[in-house]
Design an enzyme around this catalytic site. Sequence first.
Site, short mmCIF file in Angstrom:
data_model
loop_
_atom_site.label_atom_id
_atom_site.label_comp_id
_atom_site.label_asym_id
_atom_site.label_seq_id
_atom_site.Cartn_x
_atom_site.Cartn_y
_atom_site.Cartn_z
N CYS A 32 1.66 3.96 13.14
CA CYS A 32 2.56 5.11 13.24
C CYS A 32 2.29 5.90 14.51
O CYS A 32 3.20 6.34 15.19
CB CYS A 32 2.38 6.04 12.05
SG CYS A 32 2.04 5.16 10.56
N GLY A 83 0.81 -1.22 0.00
CA GLY A 83 0.00 0.00 0.00
C GLY A 83 0.84 1.27 0.00
O GLY A 83 0.55 2.22 -0.73
N THR A 84 1.89 1.29 0.81
CA THR A 84 2.73 2.49 0.90
C THR A 84 3.34 2.81 -0.47
O THR A 84 3.30 3.96 -0.92
CB THR A 84 3.84 2.28 1.96
OG1 THR A 84 3.20 2.02 3.21
CG2 THR A 84 4.74 3.49 2.08
N THR A 113 12.58 -7.57 -10.56
CA THR A 113 12.06 -8.94 -10.70
C THR A 113 10.80 -9.13 -9.85
O THR A 113 10.82 -8.82 -8.66
CB THR A 113 13.16 -9.94 -10.27
OG1 THR A 113 14.31 -9.68 -11.06
CG2 THR A 113 12.71 -11.38 -10.43
N SER A 144 -3.23 -3.48 -0.80
CA SER A 144 -2.13 -4.18 -0.14
C SER A 144 -2.60 -5.57 0.29
O SER A 144 -3.63 -5.71 0.97
CB SER A 144 -1.71 -3.37 1.09
OG SER A 144 -0.74 -4.07 1.81
N ALA A 145 -1.82 -6.61 -0.09
CA ALA A 145 -2.27 -8.00 0.12
C ALA A 145 -2.43 -8.38 1.59
O ALA A 145 -3.34 -9.13 1.94
CB ALA A 145 -1.29 -8.95 -0.56
N HIS A 146 -1.53 -7.87 2.46
CA HIS A 146 -1.58 -8.36 3.85
C HIS A 146 -2.81 -7.88 4.61
O HIS A 146 -3.06 -8.32 5.73
CB HIS A 146 -0.27 -8.05 4.60
CG HIS A 146 -0.08 -6.63 5.02
ND1 HIS A 146 -0.30 -6.21 6.30
CD2 HIS A 146 0.32 -5.53 4.34
CE1 HIS A 146 -0.03 -4.90 6.40
NE2 HIS A 146 0.35 -4.47 5.21
N ASN A 150 -8.45 3.70 8.01
CA ASN A 150 -7.83 2.60 8.75
C ASN A 150 -8.05 2.68 10.26
O ASN A 150 -7.96 1.69 10.95
CB ASN A 150 -6.33 2.54 8.46
CG ASN A 150 -5.65 3.88 8.58
OD1 ASN A 150 -6.05 4.85 7.92
ND2 ASN A 150 -4.66 3.97 9.42
N GLN A 156 -7.67 -0.51 3.03
CA GLN A 156 -8.50 -1.14 4.06
C GLN A 156 -9.77 -1.77 3.47
O GLN A 156 -10.41 -2.59 4.12
CB GLN A 156 -8.92 -0.11 5.12
CG GLN A 156 -7.78 0.33 6.02
CD GLN A 156 -7.31 -0.76 6.97
OE1 GLN A 156 -8.07 -1.64 7.37
NE2 GLN A 156 -6.06 -0.71 7.35
N1 PLP Z 1 -3.13 2.89 3.53
C1 PLP Z 1 -3.90 2.49 4.54
C2 PLP Z 1 -5.29 3.03 4.66
C3 PLP Z 1 -3.42 1.56 5.47
O1 PLP Z 1 -4.20 1.17 6.47
C4 PLP Z 1 -2.11 1.07 5.31
C5 PLP Z 1 -1.52 0.13 6.31
O2 PLP Z 1 -1.78 0.22 7.49
C6 PLP Z 1 -1.35 1.50 4.22
C7 PLP Z 1 -1.89 2.41 3.35
C8 PLP Z 1 0.06 1.00 4.00
O3 PLP Z 1 0.02 -0.30 3.47
P1 PLP Z 1 1.33 -1.26 3.54
O4 PLP Z 1 1.40 -1.74 4.94
O5 PLP Z 1 1.03 -2.36 2.58
O6 PLP Z 1 2.48 -0.45 3.13
#
Ligand code: PLP
Length: 374
Positions: A325, A69-70, A238, A200-202, A152, A180
Amino acid sequence: MIYVDNAATTKLDSKAFEKMKPFLLEEYGNASQPYSFSRNARKVLKEARRTIANCINAEEEEIYFTSGGTESNNWAIKCFDVNCRNNQIITSKIEHHSVLNTCKVATENLKFLNPDSNGVINPTELKELFEDNKNQKAKLENILVSVMLANNEIGTIQPIKELAELAHSYGACFHTDAVQAVGHIKIDVKELNVDMLSASAHKFNGPKGVGFLYIKKGTSLSQLIIGGSQEKGMRAGTQNVSAIVGMAVALKENCENIDANSKHITEVENAFIDKITENKLDFIRNGYINHLPGNVNISIRNGNGEMLLHRLDLMGICVSTGSACDNVNNQVSHVIKAIGVPSDYAEGTIRISFGKENTVEEAIFIADSIMKIV
Ligand code: PLP
């Protein structure tokens, strides 16, 4: 251990894990190599792209794999319309730090949308910003609007379709951080009419360190990582075949069960809220109007979120005070500040994010544990 911090990360889906294994142990060929040993890796990458595209009603060519996601948020914000440096970005005050901090670096011309006390962004405010820009003869097509699909910390779902339509009516581009939301509520990028969407997969029972950015055909976005021709040269490096395969399996699994999962999680969530209400806990529930199933953010009067988190931890329960954070900074989060939670409640904020594996019994146990501590 009772894990109720599914907004922070989720458990890897066992089907996803099984599909990932061969690409780590046996079929480890580089997907870019032409020999037959890599053929299957290439094939599954293509299939994963198609599966993911189908889950959000996108086209296969519009899905670009990233590390999460980041990275997806960084890409969408930093590389939008780079010919026009310092273009205006409009975002909201309750975005994840991967959007907020990236916007601050990407432009000095940053404008903010304010949420109401429920955490919802009003499209009228966006319209007013565009009208101001119009009056000042700003180039509207250079403006990027980035508003998250679901928050989130408090789980609020934003009126993305209306916001995107409005941005487009002024010729601007629209990105949404859907990290989310993907895999938890139905998403159709064509209906939402967004130009870019981060995932984001996790967060949907896939592996960590992998995600994707949806980029609608024709969007003015330049390459993020320069190197080889992977991801059409837009994001070189890769590809992590096993992680991408795991992400696709996990997303399909979640999307196929979205209604059943949502029904179950809502039952668990309701059991928790009923129990703390019945026990007369003095709390405010943040952002619960149109929210993500399972996301419960409460502020307890004269409470201390940090203390609660650690006391619950001693009882084997994993919760959060907000985003990861802010946990480090140990202060009232920017989201709780932005929605104006009264000061005698704000410090007593915790987020419980139930997932598909949690049970009603666990929810009641957590409620009772909170009552004991308070
Ligand atoms: N955006 C939101 C709304 C999130 O909740 C998060 C992760 O907490 C992210 C972005 C960042 O995702 P990643 O952990 O895959 O970098």
